[in-house]
Scaffold this active site. Structure first.
Site, short mmCIF file in Angstrom:
data_model
loop_
_atom_site.label_atom_id
_atom_site.label_comp_id
_atom_site.label_asym_id
_atom_site.label_seq_id
_atom_site.Cartn_x
_atom_site.Cartn_y
_atom_site.Cartn_z
N ASP A 126 0.82 -1.22 0.00
CA ASP A 126 0.00 0.00 0.00
C ASP A 126 0.85 1.26 0.00
OD1 ASP A 126 -2.22 -1.62 -0.05
OD2 ASP A 126 -2.63 -1.46 2.10
N HIS A 139 -7.12 2.97 -1.31
CA HIS A 139 -6.78 1.89 -0.37
C HIS A 139 -5.43 1.25 -0.69
CE1 HIS A 139 -8.36 -2.07 -2.44
NE2 HIS A 139 -7.76 -1.29 -3.31
N GLU A 271 -10.58 -4.78 5.46
CA GLU A 271 -10.78 -5.43 4.15
C GLU A 271 -11.57 -6.74 4.21
OE1 GLU A 271 -10.20 -4.19 1.19
OE2 GLU A 271 -8.74 -2.59 1.47
#
Length: 299
Positions: A126, A139, A271
């Site tokens: 990420d 995200h 998630e």
């Protein structure tokens, strides 16, 4: 974790950091799986703050970033709520939602922890930015944002830039890394245990080295746990599944060792997508892992 007497739970039903719907139901799925009751059974006082409000307009892009305005608003609200929890000397437990929520959670946590450490338990690092992201999905950017890299309206949430130093990050379980992320990892010198390292040296050694890495270095460590770090066979209901992940038992071992170390001062679990799940299996896994993190033992 017994240095905390109270655990404060806050849900962030956010699915705007990406295109696939469903992870907004993650907080409800974890509560339905008995999260609050499980924490109470470990002799913690529990306060559930409910969910922060998420505005859901039609999908939009600004500066190449999907739903930027809505992610900013949610992050600012989460930052304020986490600050309130931290002021009470309570353990913040944040329920996602997609991984963009860590922009707000870490913004709040960094107000009281000025040398914060972060364990990023995830199939993905990420570390994308608006320039490197193939999708524009926020995200896939939160760790970069918390390093102070990316869109200024995201990096400046909470007023501290950066929230975390690169030497205070450990990524565990990475196995899907974009080229821009790979370059940033090398440039910043971030410590990463990919699935190659986990397979090669084992989870015990990985966590021992992680604990040693943070020893004397930080004034708090936040665990950001993406359920897609676990193999889809054990956690099928996640936003972005990637084959070849960490096993259920390895994950328990990791969190049991972190609990024994008393290293973790806040955590988020993100998630979970019940639409893609099998009878709430992934939420059940998450609740069991929270229990291990908070000190539950087999004997």
């Amino acid at each position: 974790m017994k240095k905390f007497q109270k655990v404060s739970v806050i849900g962030v039903p956010m699915d705007l950091g990406q295109k696939r719907r469903g992870v907004d139901m993650g907080p409800s799925a974890m509560r339905y799986a008995g999260l609050i009751e499980e924490i109470q059974s470990l002799d913690f006082e529990v306060e559930d703050y409910g969910d922060i409000y998420i505005n859901r307009p039609g999908s939009s892009k600004e500066d190449g970033l999907r739903n930027l305005e809505e992610v900013i608003k949610a992050s600012e609200e989460l930052c304020r709520k986490v600050c309130e929890i931290e002021a009470e000397q309570s353990f913040p437990l944040i329920l996602g939602g997609d991984h963009s929520i860590s922009i707000g959670s870490i913004a709040g946590i960094s107000q009281r922890h000025h040398n914060l450490g972060v364990i990023w338990y995830d199939a993905h690092p990420d570390l994308n930015t608006e320039e490197t992201s193939p999708s524009g999905n926020i995200h896939g950017m939160p760790l970069a944002v918390n390093l102070g890299i990316g869109h200024s309206r995201l990096t400046e949430i909470g007023g501290i830039v950066p929230k975390v130093k690169p030497e205070n990050i450990v990524i565990i379980g990475a196995r899907s890394i974009d080229e821009g992320e790979r370059e940033l990892i090398k440039e910043q010198g971030i410590k990463v245990f990919t699935m190659h390292e986990i397979d090669r040296i084992g989870m015990t050694k990985v966590i021992e080295e992680t604990i040693e890495h943070f020893a004397g270095r930080t004034d708090g460590v936040h665990l950001s746990f993406d359920l897609d770090g676990i193999d889809p066979l054990d956690a099928p209901g996640v936003g972005t599944p990637v084959l070849g992940g960490i096993s259920y038992r390895e994950s328990h071992l990791a969190l049991e060792m972190l609990a024994e170390s008393q290293l973790i001062t806040s955590a988020e679990f993100v998630e979970i997508n019940p639409i893609l799940d099998n009878k709430n299996q992934t939420a059940d896994v998450a609740v069991a892992l929270v229990s291990s993190l908070l000190g539950k033992k087999l004997l």
